[in-house]
Design a protein around this motif. Structure first.
Motif, PDB file in Angstrom:
ATOM      1  N   LEU A  78      -9.597   2.812  -8.749  1.00  0.00           N
ATOM      2  CA  LEU A  78      -8.262   3.664  -7.891  1.00  0.00           C
ATOM      3  C   LEU A  78      -7.496   2.755  -7.256  1.00  0.00           C
ATOM      4  CD1 LEU A  78     -10.989   5.998  -5.757  1.00  0.00           C
ATOM      5  CD2 LEU A  78      -9.857   6.257  -7.974  1.00  0.00           C
ATOM      6  N   CYS A  79      -6.167   3.369  -6.974  1.00  0.00           N
ATOM      7  CA  CYS A  79      -5.335   2.540  -6.228  1.00  0.00           C
ATOM      8  C   CYS A  79      -5.535   2.674  -4.781  1.00  0.00           C
ATOM      9  CB  CYS A  79      -3.647   3.092  -6.402  1.00  0.00           C
ATOM     10  SG  CYS A  79      -3.431   2.898  -8.311  1.00  0.00           S
ATOM     11  N   SER A  81      -4.451   1.767  -1.971  1.00  0.00           N
ATOM     12  CA  SER A  81      -3.483   2.097  -0.723  1.00  0.00           C
ATOM     13  C   SER A  81      -2.854   3.470  -1.067  1.00  0.00           C
ATOM     14  CB  SER A  81      -2.041   1.175  -0.826  1.00  0.00           C
ATOM     15  OG  SER A  81      -1.516   1.204  -2.114  1.00  0.00           O
ATOM     16  N   LEU A  82      -3.306   4.015  -2.095  1.00  0.00           N
ATOM     17  CA  LEU A  82      -2.727   5.700  -1.928  1.00  0.00           C
ATOM     18  C   LEU A  82      -4.002   6.539  -1.832  1.00  0.00           C
ATOM     19  CD1 LEU A  82      -1.302   5.212  -5.918  1.00  0.00           C
ATOM     20  CD2 LEU A  82      -0.198   4.989  -3.803  1.00  0.00           C
ATOM     21  N   THR A  86      -3.315  11.537  -4.245  1.00  0.00           N
ATOM     22  CA  THR A  86      -2.328  10.844  -5.308  1.00  0.00           C
ATOM     23  C   THR A  86      -2.899  10.223  -6.361  1.00  0.00           C
ATOM     24  OG1 THR A  86      -0.785  10.573  -3.374  1.00  0.00           O
ATOM     25  CG2 THR A  86      -0.237   9.304  -5.442  1.00  0.00           C
ATOM     26  N   PHE A  90      -1.224  11.639 -10.078  1.00  0.00           N
ATOM     27  CA  PHE A  90      -0.536  10.907 -10.622  1.00  0.00           C
ATOM     28  C   PHE A  90      -0.899  10.316 -12.162  1.00  0.00           C
ATOM     29  CE2 PHE A  90      -2.050   6.540  -9.493  1.00  0.00           C
ATOM     30  CZ  PHE A  90      -1.538   5.695 -10.613  1.00  0.00           C
TER      31      PHE A  90
ATOM     32  N   LEU B 153      -6.543  -1.583 -13.267  1.00  0.00           N
ATOM     33  CA  LEU B 153      -5.630  -0.531 -13.046  1.00  0.00           C
ATOM     34  C   LEU B 153      -4.666  -0.398 -14.128  1.00  0.00           C
ATOM     35  CD1 LEU B 153      -4.789  -0.838  -9.044  1.00  0.00           C
ATOM     36  CD2 LEU B 153      -6.393   0.689 -10.329  1.00  0.00           C
ATOM     37  N   MET B 156      -6.419   1.054 -17.057  1.00  0.00           N
ATOM     38  CA  MET B 156      -6.646   2.548 -16.499  1.00  0.00           C
ATOM     39  C   MET B 156      -5.640   3.414 -16.931  1.00  0.00           C
ATOM     40  SD  MET B 156      -5.881   5.217 -13.991  1.00  0.00           S
ATOM     41  CE  MET B 156      -5.216   4.185 -12.753  1.00  0.00           C
ATOM     42  N   VAL B 162      -0.382   6.834 -18.745  1.00  0.00           N
ATOM     43  CA  VAL B 162       0.221   7.134 -17.530  1.00  0.00           C
ATOM     44  C   VAL B 162       1.827   6.776 -17.948  1.00  0.00           C
ATOM     45  CG1 VAL B 162       0.780   6.486 -15.237  1.00  0.00           C
ATOM     46  CG2 VAL B 162      -1.430   6.881 -15.882  1.00  0.00           C
ATOM     47  N   ARG B 166       5.933   6.185 -13.956  1.00  0.00           N
ATOM     48  CA  ARG B 166       4.705   6.380 -12.818  1.00  0.00           C
ATOM     49  C   ARG B 166       3.895   5.265 -12.482  1.00  0.00           C
ATOM     50  NH1 ARG B 166       2.535  11.820 -12.330  1.00  0.00           N
ATOM     51  NH2 ARG B 166       4.110  13.065 -12.119  1.00  0.00           N
ATOM     52  N   TYR B 170       3.234   3.912  -8.813  1.00  0.00           N
ATOM     53  CA  TYR B 170       2.027   3.871  -8.145  1.00  0.00           C
ATOM     54  C   TYR B 170       1.258   2.606  -8.466  1.00  0.00           C
ATOM     55  CZ  TYR B 170       3.358   8.778  -7.266  1.00  0.00           C
ATOM     56  OH  TYR B 170       3.746   9.897  -7.103  1.00  0.00           O
ATOM     57  N   ILE B 171       1.454   1.703  -9.213  1.00  0.00           N
ATOM     58  CA  ILE B 171       0.534   0.750  -9.421  1.00  0.00           C
ATOM     59  C   ILE B 171       1.101  -0.459  -9.211  1.00  0.00           C
ATOM     60  CG2 ILE B 171      -0.927  -0.709 -11.055  1.00  0.00           C
ATOM     61  CD1 ILE B 171      -1.360   1.931 -12.508  1.00  0.00           C
ATOM     62  N   PRO B 174       2.998  -0.721  -5.011  1.00  0.00           N
ATOM     63  CA  PRO B 174       1.831  -1.319  -4.081  1.00  0.00           C
ATOM     64  C   PRO B 174       1.412  -2.586  -3.996  1.00  0.00           C
ATOM     65  CG  PRO B 174       1.420   1.111  -4.885  1.00  0.00           C
ATOM     66  CD  PRO B 174       2.291   0.464  -5.915  1.00  0.00           C
ATOM     67  N   GLN B 175       1.189  -3.004  -5.367  1.00  0.00           N
ATOM     68  CA  GLN B 175       0.689  -4.354  -5.459  1.00  0.00           C
ATOM     69  C   GLN B 175       1.555  -5.493  -5.242  1.00  0.00           C
ATOM     70  OE1 GLN B 175      -2.747  -5.098  -7.570  1.00  0.00           O
ATOM     71  NE2 GLN B 175      -3.316  -3.194  -7.068  1.00  0.00           N
ATOM     72  N   VAL B 254       5.560   5.734  -2.273  1.00  0.00           N
ATOM     73  CA  VAL B 254       4.150   5.666  -2.525  1.00  0.00           C
ATOM     74  C   VAL B 254       3.583   6.399  -1.585  1.00  0.00           C
ATOM     75  CG1 VAL B 254       2.076   4.373  -2.829  1.00  0.00           C
ATOM     76  CG2 VAL B 254       4.395   3.581  -3.574  1.00  0.00           C
ATOM     77  N   ARG B 255       3.289   7.645  -1.737  1.00  0.00           N
ATOM     78  CA  ARG B 255       2.476   8.621  -0.664  1.00  0.00           C
ATOM     79  C   ARG B 255       1.018   8.566  -1.003  1.00  0.00           C
ATOM     80  NH1 ARG B 255       4.335  14.089   0.232  1.00  0.00           N
ATOM     81  NH2 ARG B 255       4.580  14.226  -1.714  1.00  0.00           N
TER      82      ARG B 255
END
Lengths: 192, 255
Positions: A78-79, A81-82, A86, A90, B153, B156, B162, B166, B170-171, B174-175, B254-255
């Motif tokens: 899993l990410c 921080s999300l 989400t 996503f 990730l 994944m 994905v 996106r 989302y990946i 944040p990293q 990023v929410r």
């Protein structure tokens, strides 16, 4: 109807260690196929070969061409921080509302809006499961998907998954036969 | 300018009492020296700063330097991110860019300033210098952030098909963000230091660097220190605003 997936004469080594030695299996289309075996028997390696994340040293796999895959990995992936919502929306390409609803069905209400990094092991596992099951797929690979869940939660989640995978091709990797039975497994492959 | 690994411990805040102690030490030393030319006291510097703040040229100088240094900084951020993404994606690109970054890192700022003064007007000098100094910092840190992205990730995302946009949102974002924030914090300080140094050498009319130089020529130490305080304050405010903007963008994306 998609064809059966046939794994023929599969061998795989990591360095000196031979993990799979001339392994054969037929994964029947539209059913739950269970791979049972002790730790180190090569179950996860089979899952990774099916996912296309690992290549076998010998042998062939047919029937995977053009399939949309989905999976619960051995780790949650899993990410962190999300939020849980989400993480599901996503990846599965669904709305946040749909993701929240699915998470609610497996007992994640308020925690659905928390960042994944703050969730407990069992909660993370359920998020990973929901993400895999609500995605659009032809083949679902579940590698020890219910680990870390207490018995009541495990039963709730297995029933939830079972209701959503009818007529789909599923590969369940586990060492717990009760999980396989409850999920409606119709074909068992044992690894020694 | 080595790669900065983000420190997960909370940054220690400056306590007000330590500032008071150091100001008191400064005041005592200045009083002991007793000559404004050698060391102006903090009270004298504050008085000079307030006097400067009443003039229009003070704000004009700040604006002159701010616009150019900020432009150089933002340009370095954009190019640094693009180069880091290119290097992460294509090793050929990395092989091409890496020697350039190493050369930029090793050349002394003064050499850059003199070299660039030959090519462009002194009015644009601080843009070029702050760009060149910040570029390798952003490049190396963002590239390190890309490299530290959890491969599990990425696996994944590949398995679940994905979409690239996106995956970036989302990946990767944040990293990479902690590395990018560190690069910005360090880069902003360097941009101001090198930009003002460039202005002192190039002396573009109406810049903060020129004001510093004038203070030096006239041995006006209170003015020199007042301008220095102004530079520190503007630089600090700019850093806070940039970090705040990054956090707002991060929250939106990023929410």
């Amino acid at each position: 109807m998609m064809p059966d997936i046939v794994m023929k004469n599969i061998s795989k080594s990591f360095g000196e260690k031979r993990v799979l030695d001339h392994f054969d299996a037929v994964l029947h289309s539209g059913t739950v196929n269970c791979l049972l075996g002790a730790s180190g028997a090569g179950k996860t390696t089979i899952a990774r070969i099916l996912c296309g994340l690992e290549t076998q040293d010998e042998g062939t796999v047919t029937g995977l061409e053009g399939l949309k895959l989905s999976a619960v990995f051995q780790e949650d992936r899993l990410c962190e921080s999300l939020s849980a919502v989400t993480n599901v929306s996503f990846v599965a390409n669904i709305s946040r509302e749909q993701a929240a609803e699915a998470l609610l069905e497996v007992g994640l209400r308020t925690s659905a809006l928390q960042s994944a990094g703050t969730l407990s092991g069992g909660q993370k596992r359920r998020v990973a499961l929901v993400r895999a099951v609500v995605s659009d797929f032809d083949l679902l690979i579940l590698d020890e998907p219910f680990k870390g869940l207490d018995d009541d939660t495990k039963n709730l989640v297995i029933d939830w998954v079972r209701d959503r995978i009818a007529t789909k091709t599923v590969v369940l990797i586990t060492h717990d036969e009760r999980e396989a039975q409850r999920l409606g497994c119709s074909s068992v492959i044992r690894l020694s | 300018m080595a790669s900065i690994i983000p420190d997960k411990r909370k940054r220690k805040k400056i306590s007000w009492w330590s500032v008071v102690v150091w100001l008191a030490v400064w005041q005592v030393v200045a009083m002991a020296v007793g000559q404004n030319i050698i060391l102006a006291s903090p009270i004298e510097v504050a008085r000079t700063l307030f006097a400067l703040m009443k003039t229009g040229s003070f704000y004009a100088s700040i604006w002159f330097s701010f616009v150019r240094i900020a432009a150089g900084f933002f340009l370095a951020v954009v190019v640094g991110i693009a180069f880091a993404a290119g290097s992460y994606r294509w090793s050929v690109f990395e092989n091409l860019v890496e020697p350039l970054m190493r050369v930029i890192k090793s050349i002394p700022v003064a050499s850059f300033i003199i070299m660039i003064l030959v090519w462009i007007s002194s009015r644009s000098l601080s843009i070029a210098i702050s760009f060149l100094i910040v570029l390798p910092v952003v490049y190396s840190n963002v590239l390190e952030g890309f490299r530290q992205t959890d491969f599990r990730l990425l696996e994944m995302a590949k398995l679940f098909r994905v979409k690239p946009a996106r995956a970036v949102r989302y990946i990767y974002v944040p990293q990479v963000m902690p590395y990018f924030k560190s690069a910005c914090t360090v880069g902003l300080g360097l941009a101001w230091k090198s930009g003002i140094a460039a202005e002192v050498i190039g002396m573009p009319l109406g810049s903060m660097g020129e004001q510093l130089y004038q203070s030096k020529i006239f041995l006006d130490t209170p003015s020199l220190l007042a301008w220095t305080v102004a530079i520190v304050l503007v630089s600090y405010a700019f850093e806070k605003i940039v970090i705040l903007l990054i956090s707002i963008v991060q929250r939106k994306v990023v929410r």
